[in-house]
Design an enzyme around this catalytic site. Structure first.
Site, PDB file in Angstrom:
ATOM      1  N   PRO A 187       0.803  -1.215   0.000  1.00  0.00           N
ATOM      2  CA  PRO A 187       0.000   0.000   0.000  1.00  0.00           C
ATOM      3  C   PRO A 187       0.839   1.269   0.000  1.00  0.00           C
ATOM      4  O   PRO A 187       1.658   1.488   0.873  1.00  0.00           O
ATOM      5  CB  PRO A 187      -0.818  -0.109   1.289  1.00  0.00           C
ATOM      6  CG  PRO A 187      -0.084  -1.056   2.146  1.00  0.00           C
ATOM      7  CD  PRO A 187       0.668  -1.959   1.242  1.00  0.00           C
ATOM      8  N   GLU A 188       0.640   2.082  -1.008  1.00  0.00           N
ATOM      9  CA  GLU A 188       1.169   3.444  -1.014  1.00  0.00           C
ATOM     10  C   GLU A 188      -0.044   4.365  -0.920  1.00  0.00           C
ATOM     11  O   GLU A 188      -1.145   3.910  -0.639  1.00  0.00           O
ATOM     12  CB  GLU A 188       1.985   3.696  -2.294  1.00  0.00           C
ATOM     13  CG  GLU A 188       3.171   2.739  -2.418  1.00  0.00           C
ATOM     14  CD  GLU A 188       4.010   2.976  -3.655  1.00  0.00           C
ATOM     15  OE1 GLU A 188       4.074   4.119  -4.123  1.00  0.00           O
ATOM     16  OE2 GLU A 188       4.591   2.007  -4.160  1.00  0.00           O
ATOM     17  N   HIS A 248      -3.302 -15.066   9.719  1.00  0.00           N
ATOM     18  CA  HIS A 248      -2.696 -13.736   9.664  1.00  0.00           C
ATOM     19  C   HIS A 248      -3.663 -12.622  10.054  1.00  0.00           C
ATOM     20  O   HIS A 248      -3.314 -11.455   9.982  1.00  0.00           O
ATOM     21  CB  HIS A 248      -2.145 -13.466   8.261  1.00  0.00           C
ATOM     22  CG  HIS A 248      -1.089 -14.444   7.845  1.00  0.00           C
ATOM     23  ND1 HIS A 248       0.101 -14.602   8.530  1.00  0.00           N
ATOM     24  CD2 HIS A 248      -1.045 -15.346   6.833  1.00  0.00           C
ATOM     25  CE1 HIS A 248       0.810 -15.545   7.947  1.00  0.00           C
ATOM     26  NE2 HIS A 248       0.154 -16.011   6.912  1.00  0.00           N
ATOM     27  N   ARG A 290       3.114  -9.868   7.528  1.00  0.00           N
ATOM     28  CA  ARG A 290       4.441  -9.637   8.083  1.00  0.00           C
ATOM     29  C   ARG A 290       4.438  -8.820   9.373  1.00  0.00           C
ATOM     30  O   ARG A 290       5.502  -8.521   9.903  1.00  0.00           O
ATOM     31  CB  ARG A 290       5.317  -8.993   7.017  1.00  0.00           C
ATOM     32  CG  ARG A 290       5.537 -10.001   5.912  1.00  0.00           C
ATOM     33  CD  ARG A 290       6.080  -9.361   4.684  1.00  0.00           C
ATOM     34  NE  ARG A 290       7.500  -9.165   4.790  1.00  0.00           N
ATOM     35  CZ  ARG A 290       8.263  -8.840   3.759  1.00  0.00           C
ATOM     36  NH1 ARG A 290       7.723  -8.658   2.584  1.00  0.00           N
ATOM     37  NH2 ARG A 290       9.532  -8.684   3.908  1.00  0.00           N
TER      38      ARG A 290
END
Length: 273
Positions: A2-3, A94, A113
């Site tokens: 994501p930007e 997750h 992560r």
DNA sequence: GAATACCTGAGC
DNA sequence: GCTCAGGTATTC
């Protein structure tokens, strides 16, 4: 990853689906993604209504409740943070957080992560983190941005990634912006004409606006936005295409490392340093 | 301003 | 079993 454009779409979707909804529960499977303890986070947020969602750079600030009892949750998805709000979504290992609302499906926060963070902040604009984040890349005025970057001697790519100068660009859209502007990623802003820098900012805004619009179509139900080949991926000119031919001139795209970041560019179209 | 830590999965 | 990916804070 994501930007700014992806974060913008996440924010819009959260706001569109949940504004006015009361948070009635927060399930915490992995507390490491929270800035505070699960107990403190629940105490601050549960029982309050999501009143607004604000984005600055790649940060989202979710506002709960009304002043003077408002609470703010600042979210940064980093590399792999995702939200899901799909009725039939089946959480996997997750999924670290589940936000519960009485009149909407649960909102799942998933982060493979575990780099992302959700933390309580004092108010929507003045948190410590945001204090050293520069103006938002989509709304910064050229004169302001130019004054911040024009004298700098580092590679322009590194400075565009520096969120303290302006916030929002990540590795993908930086490479795309520099290609569209025809500027070499190692070029130093101090060596570039004002008009060239103006074009870099303009192209950066344009490519992100285009990506936001594309995300809007694939993102309505929060599904398959990251990881799957989204609509915008097909539009990428250089990112992830090292060694492949330039779509403009056919030359083999070069791949180098700048400031520890893989960088792809066309040695022909993005001329001399 | 460069290297490292944080993490895990994908792709060798 | 190794390398790579990447945003940011931290540390040289």
């Amino acid at each position: 990853m994501p930007e700014l454009p992806e974060v913008e779409n996440v924010g819009r979707a959260l706001k569109g689906n949940l504004q006015g909804q009361e948070l009635t529960g927060l399930q915490v499977n992995f507390a490491g993604v929270l800035g505070q303890s699960p107990r403190a986070t629940r105490k601050a947020l549960v029982g309050k209504t999501l009143t607004n969602v604000h984005r600055h750079g790649k940060y989202l600030v979710l506002a709960f409740g009304e002043e003077p009892d408002a609470a703010y949750l600042m979210v940064h998805l980093r590399m792999t943070g995702q939200f899901f709000i799909l009725e039939e979504y089946v959480p996997d290992k997750h999924v670290h957080l589940v936000f519960e609302f009485p009149d909407a499906p649960p909102v799942y926060y998933r982060d493979v992560r575990k780099f992302g963070r959700l933390e309580l902040v004092a108010d929507a604009h003045a948190s410590e983190e945001l204090a050293h984040v520069g103006p938002d890349m989509m709304t910064v005025r050229f004169a302001d941005w130019h004054q911040r970057i024009a004298h700098r001697t580092a590679p322009i790519k590194s400075l565009l990634l520096n969120q303290g100068i302006a916030a929002g660009l990540g590795n993908i859209y930086v490479d795309e912006s520099l290609f569209l502007a025809g500027v070499h990623p190692l070029a130093r802003p101090c060596d570039l004409d004002e008009e060239v820098l103006r074009d870099v900012l303009k192209r950066g805004k344009a490519v992100m606006r285009l990506a936001i619009d594309h995300g809007g179509t694939t993102f309505l139900n929060f599904t398959n936005f990251y990881g799957k080949p989204g609509n915008f991926k097909r539009k990428l000119r250089v990112y992830g295409r090292g060694g492949e031919p330039c779509r403009d001139c056919g030359a083999s795209l070069e791949k180098i490392v700048i400031g520890g970041r893989s960088s792809v560019f066309c040695g022909e179209c993005q001329g001399g340093i």
